[in-house]
Scaffold this motif. Structure first.
Motif, PDB file in Angstrom:
ATOM      1  N   VAL B 158       0.821  -1.218   0.000  1.00 20.57           N
ATOM      2  CA  VAL B 158       0.000   0.000   0.000  1.00 20.57           C
ATOM      3  C   VAL B 158       0.851   1.262   0.000  1.00 20.57           C
ATOM      4  O   VAL B 158       1.715   1.449   0.857  1.00 20.57           O
ATOM      5  CB  VAL B 158      -0.943  -0.004   1.228  1.00 20.57           C
ATOM      6  N   ARG B 159       0.593   2.137  -0.972  1.00 15.33           N
ATOM      7  CA  ARG B 159       1.242   3.444  -1.005  1.00 15.33           C
ATOM      8  C   ARG B 159       0.202   4.563  -0.927  1.00 15.33           C
ATOM      9  O   ARG B 159       0.505   5.674  -0.551  1.00 15.33           O
ATOM     10  CB  ARG B 159       2.085   3.581  -2.278  1.00 15.33           C
ATOM     11  N   TRP B 160      -1.010   4.260  -1.338  1.00 13.87           N
ATOM     12  CA  TRP B 160      -2.086   5.245  -1.332  1.00 13.87           C
ATOM     13  C   TRP B 160      -3.227   4.709  -0.476  1.00 13.87           C
ATOM     14  O   TRP B 160      -3.503   3.514  -0.475  1.00 13.87           O
ATOM     15  CB  TRP B 160      -2.599   5.495  -2.755  1.00 13.87           C
ATOM     16  N   LEU B 161      -3.876   5.621   0.229  1.00 16.80           N
ATOM     17  CA  LEU B 161      -4.976   5.207   1.106  1.00 16.80           C
ATOM     18  C   LEU B 161      -6.166   6.135   0.905  1.00 16.80           C
ATOM     19  O   LEU B 161      -6.024   7.362   0.970  1.00 16.80           O
ATOM     20  CB  LEU B 161      -4.533   5.245   2.577  1.00 16.80           C
ATOM     21  N   VAL B 162      -7.321   5.541   0.663  1.00 16.82           N
ATOM     22  CA  VAL B 162      -8.565   6.300   0.590  1.00 16.82           C
ATOM     23  C   VAL B 162      -9.392   5.941   1.816  1.00 16.82           C
ATOM     24  O   VAL B 162      -9.622   4.753   2.086  1.00 16.82           O
ATOM     25  CB  VAL B 162      -9.364   5.951  -0.683  1.00 16.82           C
ATOM     26  N   CYS B 163      -9.806   6.942   2.567  1.00 11.89           N
ATOM     27  CA  CYS B 163     -10.683   6.717   3.715  1.00 11.89           C
ATOM     28  C   CYS B 163     -12.059   7.290   3.393  1.00 11.89           C
ATOM     29  O   CYS B 163     -12.159   8.423   2.900  1.00 11.89           O
ATOM     30  CB  CYS B 163     -10.143   7.390   4.971  1.00 11.89           C
ATOM     31  N   PRO B 182       1.809   8.521  -0.715  1.00 14.19           N
ATOM     32  CA  PRO B 182       2.912   7.722  -0.192  1.00 14.19           C
ATOM     33  C   PRO B 182       3.955   8.525   0.580  1.00 14.19           C
ATOM     34  O   PRO B 182       4.863   7.940   1.168  1.00 14.19           O
ATOM     35  CB  PRO B 182       3.540   7.130  -1.457  1.00 14.19           C
ATOM     36  N   GLU B 183       3.819   9.860   0.599  1.00 11.07           N
ATOM     37  CA  GLU B 183       4.890  10.682   1.171  1.00 11.07           C
ATOM     38  C   GLU B 183       5.105  10.419   2.662  1.00 11.07           C
ATOM     39  O   GLU B 183       6.232  10.377   3.141  1.00 11.07           O
ATOM     40  CB  GLU B 183       4.593  12.171   0.968  1.00 11.07           C
TER      41      GLU B 183
END
Lengths: 370, 200
Positions: B158-163, B182-183
């Motif tokens: 996982v580098r991107w997360l949508v909540c 990802p930062e």
């Protein structure tokens, strides 16, 4: 605290028994907890796995009593009370919780957070409930979530619970999908024609503290992951994509290859498409050497509780050096390349892969050493 | 810690990073149709979805467009954390109404009687194979939800997360979506202090 992530203090109530030991003994003896019962709107009876009402002691709603019957076993297996331990969480895996409240005209009481809060207070459980509701992978995913909490230092101890009842709400739904088997379900059998629904509650504790368990840990958690099919909300992927991704990532976290897996306890619902999807996925993953079974032929599909109760039973078997036959599977000729258990068999190892798949296209996989 | 993008959808409000996309009015069904048209989605499957799935797909659409613009690998390295209180209660009530009224049940309704189905629709629309976790919580920004977000970010894929926070029942509806990139590795248990920004 360092050291392996441990599972212990099992508790469960199934249609075959009021404890893990009772349930496993009945399964070992070849008993089936699925019973025919008339179903409104259906000419033919449907086979359902129901828990014995006599074991549902305590007060409150039936769902809460079912949950309590499992949780009390777990609490009895601990050397210290979870209530006295800091950094302790409680996870509930369920699809419908107390959906009977909705059937009785009180939909607000069926909201899962509300049910979980009430049950947590009544059963004196630690912390705010963390309610996982990812369809039929909820139980397996809850174990993975709890293990990750411990692995990454978010929590020291996690009580993992799972619950679902076999109510008219779910029976009528699966019936209208023409998903119910004509008799007791037959996972991984060539003549399988649908699922049977069951109900269960189960619980265990995840921690690194082996001293927390009165009778010692039952398994070490090795890894786990989840993956989506991104294909269809109520039908499994034709390529097993989400399950392959979940198992691949779980193996990677565990630092294992497929060759290390000695037993697969699959989702195995008994539907043509689910079991076919798992066959494809296990073949793609190179798991043909690992004996596969499903427990749903013994007591049905227990939905949000399934991953949890089936994990406990599979671990219990491995600790006795035994893999149970996949009840109902007499011929798996159309599933070449995987080793379906048609008889009970001694195990050559203790590395378990537990998988679950669910509506929405979700899949979960965990690896344990019993 | 600020998200890379955030959207909000509730009566009269549909924004991306505070900039209006549409002004949804009327019943929830009318309001959601207004948002769908404003996004020019051209996705016929949308019309078969239940209210919860429509809400999830709509509120996530703007932030996932941002994710694509920023080069996110939605297929392999994006996780979804879905939060909600009422979950699929609207479809639950409808399923039970049909069951009582006809003695049968509707397959088209029943398949939406799980809280995670909206996320399933989202993963299908965007071809997302990464992990998704559906938690039922009283509020959008609980300590448990923030912990779950941190744990999803720990997954090496996982580098991107949508909540997402989606809540819809009867005449009320409310949804939020945020995109994290990802930062920031999020290894500090003190972060994030909030999943969803308090400002529009």
């Amino acid at each position: 605290m360092n050291g392996p992530i441990l599972l212990g203090a099992p508790g469960c109530v199934t249609p075959l028994g009021a404890s893990l030991e009772e349930s496993f003994a009945a399964m070992h003896a070849g008993h089936c907890g699925l019973r025919p019962e008339p179903f409104p709107g259906s000419e033919a009876p449907v086979h359902v796995g129901r828990c014995d009402e006599a074991v549902l002691t305590g007060g409150g709603r039936r769902a809460q009593r079912l949950l309590g019957a499992a949780v009390r076993q777990s609490m009895g297996g601990l050397a210290r009370s979870l209530r006295t331990l800091p950094r302790t969480a409680w996870v509930l895996a369920t699809t419908k919780g107390d959906v009977r409240a909705l059937e009785e005209g009180r939909p607000g009481d069926a909201e899962l957070p509300r049910f979980a809060s009430r049950a947590g207070i009544a059963l004196d459980l630690p912390g705010a409930p963390i309610v996982v509701s990812n369809a039929c992978i909820s139980g397996t995913l809850a174990i993975q979530l709890a293990a990750d909490m411990v692995r990454y230092g978010e929590m020291d101890h996690v009580l993992v619970t799972g619950l679902d009842e076999a109510t008219d709400f779910v029976l009528s739904g699966f019936h209208c999908l023409h998903a119910i088997a004509s008799g007791p379900c037959r996972p991984f059998d060539d003549a399988r024609d649908g699922i049977s629904l069951g109900e269960a509650a189960a619980s265990l504790v995840v921690t690194r503290d082996a001293g927390l368990f009165r009778h010692g840990p039952i398994a070490t958690y090795l890894g786990g992951a989840m993956g989506n099919d991104a294909n269809h909300i109520s039908g499994p992927s034709r390529t097993g994509e989400g399950l392959v991704r979940a198992v691949d990532a779980a193996l990677q976290q565990a630092g294992l290859t497929a060759a290390a897996v000695t037993h697969v306890n699959a989702h195995g619902t008994g539907s043509v498409y689910n079991d076919g999807m798992e066959h494809i996925a296990f073949s793609r993953l190179g798991l043909g050497h690992a004996p596969v079974n499903s427990y749903k032929g013994y007591f049905g599909h227990t939905l949000g509780a399934a991953g949890l109760v089936e994990t406990l039973l599979a671990v219990h078997g491995l600790r006795q050096g035994l893999m149970l036959r996949s009840l109902g599977a007499t011929c798996s000729a159309t599933l070449p390349g995987i080793d379906v258990l048609h008889t009970h068999r001694p195990t050559a190892g203790r590395t378990l892969l537990k998988t679950s798949s669910g509506f929405g296209g979700c899949n979960a996989a965990i690896l344990l050493r019993a | 810690m600020k998200p890379l993008a955030h959207s909000r959808l509730e009566p009269g409000v549909f924004t991306l990073d505070g900039t209006p996309i549409a002004a949804p009015k009327g019943t929830p069904d009318e309001a959601l149709r207004t948002c769908y048209q404003a996004l020019a989605m051209d996705y016929p499957k949308f019309h078969k979805m239940d209210p919860l799935a429509k809400l999830a797909v709509l509120v996530a659409e703007p932030v996932l467009r941002v994710a694509r613009e920023r080069g996110a690998d939605l297929a392999g390295s994006t996780a979804v954390l879905a939060l909600g209180s009422s979950g699929c209660l609207a479809s639950d009530v409808e399923h039970w109404r049909v069951r009582q009224a006809t003695g049968l049940a509707s397959p088209a309704v029943f398949v939406y009687t799980l809280p995670n189905i909206g996320v399933g629709e989202l993963t299908i629309r965007h071809g997302m194979h990464g992990p998704s976790l559906c938690l039922m919580t009283e509020e959008p920004d609980t300590a448990e939800a923030r912990m779950a977000a941190r744990l999803l970010r720990r997954d090496p894929r996982v580098r991107w997360l949508v909540c997402l926070w989606t809540d819809i029942f009867a005449d009320r509806f409310e949804a939020r979506a945020v995109l994290y990139g990802p930062e920031d590795p999020w290894t500090d248990p003190a972060h994030p202090t909030a999943l969803f920004p308090s400002t529009p």
